[in-house]
Enzyme design. Structure first.
Site, short mmCIF file in Angstrom:
data_model
loop_
_atom_site.label_atom_id
_atom_site.label_comp_id
_atom_site.label_asym_id
_atom_site.label_seq_id
_atom_site.Cartn_x
_atom_site.Cartn_y
_atom_site.Cartn_z
CG ASN A 100 20.16 54.50 76.16
OD1 ASN A 100 20.21 53.50 75.42
ND2 ASN A 100 19.63 54.47 77.37
CG HIS A 107 19.85 52.80 81.58
ND1 HIS A 107 18.51 52.72 81.84
CD2 HIS A 107 20.05 53.96 80.90
CE1 HIS A 107 17.91 53.79 81.32
NE2 HIS A 107 18.81 54.55 80.75
CD GLU A 163 15.16 52.51 80.26
OE1 GLU A 163 15.85 51.98 79.39
OE2 GLU A 163 14.63 53.64 80.12
CB SER A 190 12.92 64.25 80.14
OG SER A 190 12.08 63.16 80.44
P1 PGA Z 1 15.17 59.69 78.18
O1 PGA Z 1 16.12 58.50 78.62
O2 PGA Z 1 16.06 60.73 77.52
O3 PGA Z 1 14.21 59.06 77.23
O4 PGA Z 1 14.54 60.23 79.40
C1 PGA Z 1 17.42 58.73 79.12
C2 PGA Z 1 18.08 57.40 79.34
O5 PGA Z 1 17.38 56.40 79.53
O6 PGA Z 1 19.32 57.30 79.32
#
Ligand code: PGA
Length: 264
Positions: free
Chosen positions: A17, A106, A108, A225
């Site tokens: 992503n 997602h 976000e 992460s």
């Molecule tokens: P990250 O994001 O690997 O930066 O924690 C994962 C995601 O938003 O799908």
């Protein structure tokens, strides 16, 4: 391309992503160079890149030219198939420029762009209507995690029931539904869940899909992460069907190191 579920569900899915990066289209080729001598075990892993939508046609063209065995995903889609919705991009448009999947819900988007379970549900239906595979994201915030696993499961069940509300079981035929379990406290924080914690929730999601929705084969990924150091802990785990990788996948060095762990 329409994925036939039986072909793909046997492979682990590693989806990258890219969020709202890279800032310049010129930087895409640099990122894609990481794939050049990666020698990925494509019998075992399916790789997907989810770039910002404006880059989809460009990346699809590059993949076509070099015959890359890499899938493409939209990061979002409109909930309607057409209409006066300024700024939105339909699932069909994404599909027409090369997307195989749409990431839906997602965290976000849920947090910063006001996506409710109801909106997520409409988008899942829109993506399926355009015959895109769906990567549905679910995951709890830290306040919920602190209340213990029973509350976490309740939260996740509500998200899944919301997202899959009123979708006929027959609609899933020939269209892949994947779930990405992404605890919000692990996204972009450098604090990944442990594989054991992830598996506990993933097993629960699997049981809901099987028992309540008659979907026994969905791939369920972990996200939050994931980086070159921990990626194998997740993707090699029997109970986890792949990973959704954010920040680490827009860093050339890190992306290269992740791909190295997936070599044949
Ligand atoms: P990250 O994001 O690997 O930066 O924690 C994962 C995601 O938003 O799908």
């Amino acid at each position: 391309m329409i994925r036939i579920i039986s072909d793909y569900s046997m492979k682990k899915l590693i989806a990258f992503n890219w969020k709202m990066y890279p800032k310049k289209a010129a930087d895409i080729e640099g990122l894609l160079l990481a794939f050049d001598d990666a020698n990925i075990d494509t019998d075992r892993y399916e790789i997907a890149i989810a770039p910002p939508a404006v880059y989809l046609p460009m990346i699809a063209d590059i993949f076509y030219e070099v015959k890359a065995d890499i899938s493409l995903a939209m990061q979002n889609c409109a909930w309607q198939s057409e209409g006066a919705l300024t700024g939105e991009i339909s699932a069909e448009m994404g599909k027409n420029v090369g997307a195989d999947y749409a990431i839906i819900g997602h965290s976000e988007r849920r947090m910063h762009l006001g996506e409710t379970d109801e909106v997520v549900n409409k988008k899942v239906k829109a993506a399926m209507g355009a015959r895109l595979g769906v990567i549905l994201c679910v995951g709890e915030p830290i306040e919920v995690r602190k209340q213990g696993i029973v509350v976490v499961k309740k939260y996740i069940k509500r998200q899944i029931d919301g997202a899959l509300h009123a979708i006929e079981p027959s609609s899933y035929r020939g269209i892949e539904l994947c779930i990405a379990y992404e605890p919000i406290w692990a996204i972009g924080t450098g604090k990944a869940a442990t594989p054991e914690d992830a598996v506990e929730v993933i097993a629960f999601i699997r049981s809901i899909l099987n028992t309540n929705y008659g979907i026994p084969t969905a791939r369920i990924l972990y996200g939050g992460s994931v980086n070159a150091k921990n990626v194998t802990l997740f993707v090699e785990h029997d109970g986890i069907d792949g990973a959704l990788v954010g920040g680490a996948s827009i860093n050339k060095k890190e992306l290269k190191s992740i791909l190295k762990t997936l070599h044949s």
